[in-house]
Design a protein around this motif. Structure first.
Motif, PDB file in Angstrom:
ATOM      1  N   ALA A  74       9.645   5.410   5.162  1.00 16.76           N
ATOM      2  CA  ALA A  74      10.618   5.710   6.214  1.00 16.76           C
ATOM      3  C   ALA A  74      10.230   5.079   7.541  1.00 16.76           C
ATOM      4  O   ALA A  74      11.092   4.829   8.382  1.00 16.76           O
ATOM      5  CB  ALA A  74      10.766   7.226   6.369  1.00 16.76           C
ATOM      6  N   HIS A  75       8.953   4.782   7.738  1.00 11.99           N
ATOM      7  CA  HIS A  75       8.485   4.138   8.966  1.00 11.99           C
ATOM      8  C   HIS A  75       8.611   2.628   8.899  1.00 11.99           C
ATOM      9  O   HIS A  75       8.233   1.929   9.848  1.00 11.99           O
ATOM     10  CB  HIS A  75       7.035   4.521   9.261  1.00 11.99           C
ATOM     11  N   GLY A  76       9.105   2.096   7.773  1.00 12.33           N
ATOM     12  CA  GLY A  76       9.293   0.660   7.627  1.00 12.33           C
ATOM     13  C   GLY A  76       8.080  -0.096   7.110  1.00 12.33           C
ATOM     14  O   GLY A  76       8.085  -1.320   7.072  1.00 12.33           O
ATOM     15  N   ASP A  77       7.054   0.624   6.693  1.00 11.68           N
ATOM     16  CA  ASP A  77       5.870  -0.027   6.125  1.00 11.68           C
ATOM     17  C   ASP A  77       6.157  -0.438   4.689  1.00 11.68           C
ATOM     18  O   ASP A  77       6.799   0.296   3.934  1.00 11.68           O
ATOM     19  CB  ASP A  77       4.664   0.920   6.138  1.00 11.68           C
ATOM     20  N   VAL A  78       5.675  -1.612   4.305  1.00 10.22           N
ATOM     21  CA  VAL A  78       5.837  -2.109   2.942  1.00 10.22           C
ATOM     22  C   VAL A  78       4.491  -2.039   2.232  1.00 10.22           C
ATOM     23  O   VAL A  78       3.469  -2.474   2.772  1.00 10.22           O
ATOM     24  CB  VAL A  78       6.364  -3.559   2.933  1.00 10.22           C
ATOM     25  N   TRP A  79       4.504  -1.491   1.047  1.00  4.21           N
ATOM     26  CA  TRP A  79       3.314  -1.320   0.222  1.00  4.21           C
ATOM     27  C   TRP A  79       3.531  -2.050  -1.091  1.00  4.21           C
ATOM     28  O   TRP A  79       4.657  -2.118  -1.595  1.00  4.21           O
ATOM     29  CB  TRP A  79       3.066   0.159  -0.060  1.00  4.21           C
ATOM     30  N   SER A  80       2.458  -2.580  -1.674  1.00  4.88           N
ATOM     31  CA  SER A  80       2.561  -3.225  -2.978  1.00  4.88           C
ATOM     32  C   SER A  80       1.348  -2.887  -3.823  1.00  4.88           C
ATOM     33  O   SER A  80       0.281  -2.558  -3.303  1.00  4.88           O
ATOM     34  CB  SER A  80       2.705  -4.741  -2.819  1.00  4.88           C
ATOM     35  N   TRP A  81       1.542  -2.982  -5.146  1.00 10.23           N
ATOM     36  CA  TRP A  81       0.433  -2.767  -6.074  1.00 10.23           C
ATOM     37  C   TRP A  81       0.806  -3.390  -7.402  1.00 10.23           C
ATOM     38  O   TRP A  81       1.956  -3.674  -7.676  1.00 10.23           O
ATOM     39  CB  TRP A  81       0.075  -1.286  -6.213  1.00 10.23           C
ATOM     40  N   GLY A  82      -0.235  -3.656  -8.219  1.00  6.60           N
ATOM     41  CA  GLY A  82      -0.037  -4.280  -9.518  1.00  6.60           C
ATOM     42  C   GLY A  82      -0.748  -5.614  -9.613  1.00  6.60           C
ATOM     43  O   GLY A  82      -1.761  -5.850  -8.968  1.00  6.60           O
ATOM     44  N   TRP A  83      -0.195  -6.513 -10.424  1.00  9.54           N
ATOM     45  CA  TRP A  83      -0.775  -7.819 -10.650  1.00  9.54           C
ATOM     46  C   TRP A  83      -0.521  -8.697  -9.446  1.00  9.54           C
ATOM     47  O   TRP A  83       0.621  -8.869  -9.017  1.00  9.54           O
ATOM     48  CB  TRP A  83      -0.170  -8.433 -11.912  1.00  9.54           C
ATOM     49  N   GLY A  84      -1.580  -9.269  -8.878  1.00 12.50           N
ATOM     50  CA  GLY A  84      -1.459 -10.043  -7.654  1.00 12.50           C
ATOM     51  C   GLY A  84      -1.427 -11.547  -7.844  1.00 12.50           C
ATOM     52  O   GLY A  84      -1.473 -12.289  -6.871  1.00 12.50           O
ATOM     53  N   GLY A  85      -1.358 -12.002  -9.099  1.00  9.00           N
ATOM     54  CA  GLY A  85      -1.324 -13.433  -9.362  1.00  9.00           C
ATOM     55  C   GLY A  85      -0.218 -14.125  -8.576  1.00  9.00           C
ATOM     56  O   GLY A  85       0.831 -13.548  -8.315  1.00  9.00           O
TER      57      GLY A  85
END
Length: 103
Positions: A74-85
């Motif tokens: 909700a604050h506009g932060d983007v998060w990612s996870w998983g395979w980083g290839g």
């Protein structure tokens, strides 16, 4: 094939879904994220599991790729996870990220 209710989410008010190549994500009305399917670490989650890394935050959007996931709070932060290839996660490297990490 017929649709089947995901009983493990009974009692949760699901407001958004995203189906990737190997896993699925949902967001509940409280902003919690749940995930299930084939994990990038070789683990298979047969039932939805709450992504605890977002405790205390409200997630408003998710996207499930083949082997990686993205979430927006909700604050506009983007998060990612998983395979980083190929730099898929946006962290400036090609590392496997088992837990959500802010971009």
């Amino acid at each position: 094939l017929l649709p089947k209710k995901v009983e493990a989410l009974a009692g949760q008010h699901v407001v958004a879904v995203s189906a990737g190549g190997n896993h699925s994500l949902v967001i509940t009305a409280s902003g919690a994220v749940w995930s299930w399917g084939w994990g990038v670490d070789g683990q298979r989650e047969l039932l939805p599991t709450k992504v605890e890394a977002f405790a205390g935050q409200r997630v408003v959007a998710v996207s499930a790729g083949d082997n990686h996931s993205l979430a927006v709070t909700a604050h506009g932060d983007v998060w990612s996870w998983g395979w980083g290839g190929q730099g898929l996660l946006g962290h400036g490297d090609v590392q496997l990220q088992l837990l959500p990490k802010k971009i």
